[in-house]
Design a protein around this motif. Structure first.
Motif, short mmCIF file in Angstrom:
data_model
loop_
_atom_site.label_atom_id
_atom_site.label_comp_id
_atom_site.label_asym_id
_atom_site.label_seq_id
_atom_site.Cartn_x
_atom_site.Cartn_y
_atom_site.Cartn_z
N UNK A 140 33.11 35.26 28.20
CA UNK A 140 33.80 35.37 29.48
C UNK A 140 34.60 36.66 29.51
N UNK A 141 34.77 37.19 30.69
CA UNK A 141 35.53 38.43 30.81
C UNK A 141 37.00 38.15 30.60
N UNK B 59 35.15 38.77 41.08
CA UNK B 59 36.59 38.97 41.10
C UNK B 59 37.07 39.98 40.07
N UNK B 60 36.12 40.58 39.32
CA UNK B 60 36.52 41.63 38.39
C UNK B 60 36.05 42.98 38.93
N UNK C 100 42.02 42.67 31.09
CA UNK C 100 41.42 44.01 31.05
C UNK C 100 41.40 44.66 32.42
N UNK C 101 41.50 46.01 32.46
CA UNK C 101 41.39 46.73 33.72
C UNK C 101 39.98 47.26 33.93
#
Lengths: 351, 185
Positions: free
Chosen positions: B13-14, B37-38, B18-19
């Motif tokens: 999973x992400x 959503x990322x 993190x940016x």
């Protein structure tokens, strides 16, 4: 201590290695009871124990010169048997200081350390070494400090760095190992390098041992014993050279088992190092031919019972199935069924 | 048998902290649906569409011709990374730990790297005797192409070498080689 060091014996080829009567009686026999199972079995490493093998912090014995010659042969063939990761420089000097101070204290007739500030003078008479160097300056020694001193002390060594709540094997001198590879394991965590050991993970042995070691204090070293069975008194039973020494295991038969088969005991010591906060792990191996061991009545009987009743998975891990029955049959003739006292001392003064 | 040198992998999973997210895989496609959503997600794959020709790139997608091409570029990319980048390596254990080691060398913190085992059950095997690395081994016994030893693949894994330990299986009686079995993990 009155230590007489023999001329060099061989630990390969013609295997001239033998134990004198004195060496047999001081052997660190590993079985205090008639049955063996993995346990943490750690105790304080203080001078004194069931035999004189426990009298010094780092034990030197009659095999010293041949032992060190065999290490030099192995290192010439494979320099990667000694590796220390670059961030362990301080632990290297800690190790050198600890070993030089211990040897010169316990064996002043053989080793002398003189300090004048950082200018040190080391004399090792059995190996004809006379070295002036500057403590902390690597370029003043012919090898890195860890390799330099562990070429002069019996037993394998590894150094563990402590971080992230575990221990990392970040260096070692490993030329007489029971089937593990420093080049493969270097950099691993405590649980990783013990990965292949059967049964003990499930029993929680490594979790408890790690928690204990993380709290190890400077000035309070500890020790434990480990053991295996080796065909011939060979120090380099490495996985690297298994194709070379493996065939010797298949040559064991009922006629030669008493002479060739050896019990190999490791007195493992764990010492917190003062500057680096690393842990020095000493793995001091002792070899005894079964026919030598059988001269101590209590040991022959107990060894028979331990091997006979050993858990099959442990026997497998220790590489024993091929000749386990030969060992049992040989030792059975010594086992008169008598009750044995707990403990490992030989309980006899002469052979 | 609980082998503790074998890493345990969390589900992919992400990382919400993190940016920017760089996903690298040795597979043709990453085996996952990227969460919505990322922002700033880049995927590097290994996929060719002809001899020596990589699959076409697209926004956020960069196919390479081989792992050997991908990893050195990863080192360059990570050397330019700014705080907030998260690296995800997905694929064979050899690949993901190679990528992990590249990232550590480039200065990433362990907490910024996520590894996820996926794809065929193959292992890189280190020949303990001659130190040759053998790629894509699918059985528990394999010959070493360099020194000829028949190696048993121990369930013992080195993250530093990104490889499993291979030790000769018939040292005691040469020729006594058991039948190989397919790896199941």
């Amino acid at each position: 201590m009155n230590l007489i060091i023999k001329p060099a014996e061989t630990f390969r080829g013609d295997y001239t290695y033998t134990n004198s009567d004195e060496a047999i009686l001081r052997f660190p026999f590993p079985f205090p009871e008639d049955i063996y199972m993995y346990a943490v079995n750690v105790e304080p490493h203080v001078r004194g124990g069931p035999t004189s093998a426990y009298d010094a912090v780092f034990d030197i014995d009659e095999h010293y010169v041949g032992d060190m010659e065999d290490r030099a042969i192995t290192l010439a063939e494979d320099p990667l048997r000694c590796q220390v990761l670059p961030h362990m420089n301080e632990a290297e000097w800690d190790t050198l200081e600890l070993l030089m101070e211990s040897l010169s204290y316990d064996y002043p007739e053989h080793f002398t350390l003189t300090k004048n500030g950082d200018e040190w003078h080391w004399v090792n008479r059995p190996l004809n070494i006379d070295q002036h160097f500057t403590f902390g300056r690597r370029e003043t020694l012919p090898y890195g400090p860890f390799e330099y001193i562990t070429r002069q002390v019996q037993g394998d060594f590894s150094v563990q760095d402590q971080r992230d709540g575990t221990l990392y094997m970040d260096g070692g001198m490993v030329t007489s190992q029971a089937d593990w590879s420093l080049n493969f394991d270097v950099g691993m965590t405590f649980h990783e390098w013990h990965g292949p050991v059967p049964l003990a993970h499930e029993a929680g042995v490594f979790d408890r041992a790690l928690q204990y070691l993380l709290r190890l204090q400077h000035g309070k070293p500890v020790r434990r014993l480990n053991w295996t069975i080796t065909a011939n008194p060979r120090l380099d039973t490495s996985p690297e050279n298994y194709p070379i020494w493996g065939p010797e295991k298949a040559e064991i038969n009922p006629a030669n088992v008493a002479h060739r088969m050896c019990l190999r005991v490791e007195v493992q010591t764990l010492t917190r190092l003062p500057r680096s906060n690393a842990i020095l792990f000493g793995i001091r191996g002792y070899l005894i031919r079964l026919q030598e061991l059988a001269r101590v009545k209590k040991w022959a009987i107990r060894m028979h019972r331990v091997i006979r009743d050993l858990h099959p998975q442990i026997a497998e891990y220790k590489g024993m199935p091929r000749y386990r029955q030969f060992i049992i049959d040989y030792l059975a003739s010594y086992d008169d069924g008598s009750h044995l006292n707990s403990g490992t001392a030989p309980e006899q003064d002469a052979l | 048998m609980g082998n503790k040198s074998r890493p345990i992998y969390a589900p992919f999973k992400l990382d919400v902290t993190g940016r920017a997210h760089l996903i690298v895989t040795n597979l043709a496609e990453p085996p996952l649906e990227l969460a919505e959503g990322f922002d700033d997600i880049t995927v590097w794959t290994v996929k060719t569409i002809g001899r020596g020709i990589p699959a076409p790139a697209a926004p956020g997608l960069r196919p390479f011709r081989a792992v050997a091409e991908l990893l050195p570029q990863l080192a360059v990319r990570l050397a330019q990374a700014t705080v907030g980048l998260r690296l995800y390596a997905i694929g064979s254990e050899a690949f993901i730990w190679d990528a992990f080691n590249v990232a550590i060398t480039a200065g990433l913190d362990k907490a910024e790297i996520f590894v996820h085992h996926a794809g065929p059950l193959v292992r890189r095997v280190y020949c303990t005797h001659c130190r040759t690395m053998i790629e894509d081994v699918a059985a528990d016994i394999t010959p070493c192409p360099a020194c000829g030893a028949h190696l048993f693949v121990r369930d013992h894994f080195s993250r530093r070498l990104a490889a499993f330990m291979g030790v000769i299986v018939d040292a005691e009686v040469p020729g006594e080689v058991p039948a190989a079995e397919a790896l199941t993990s």
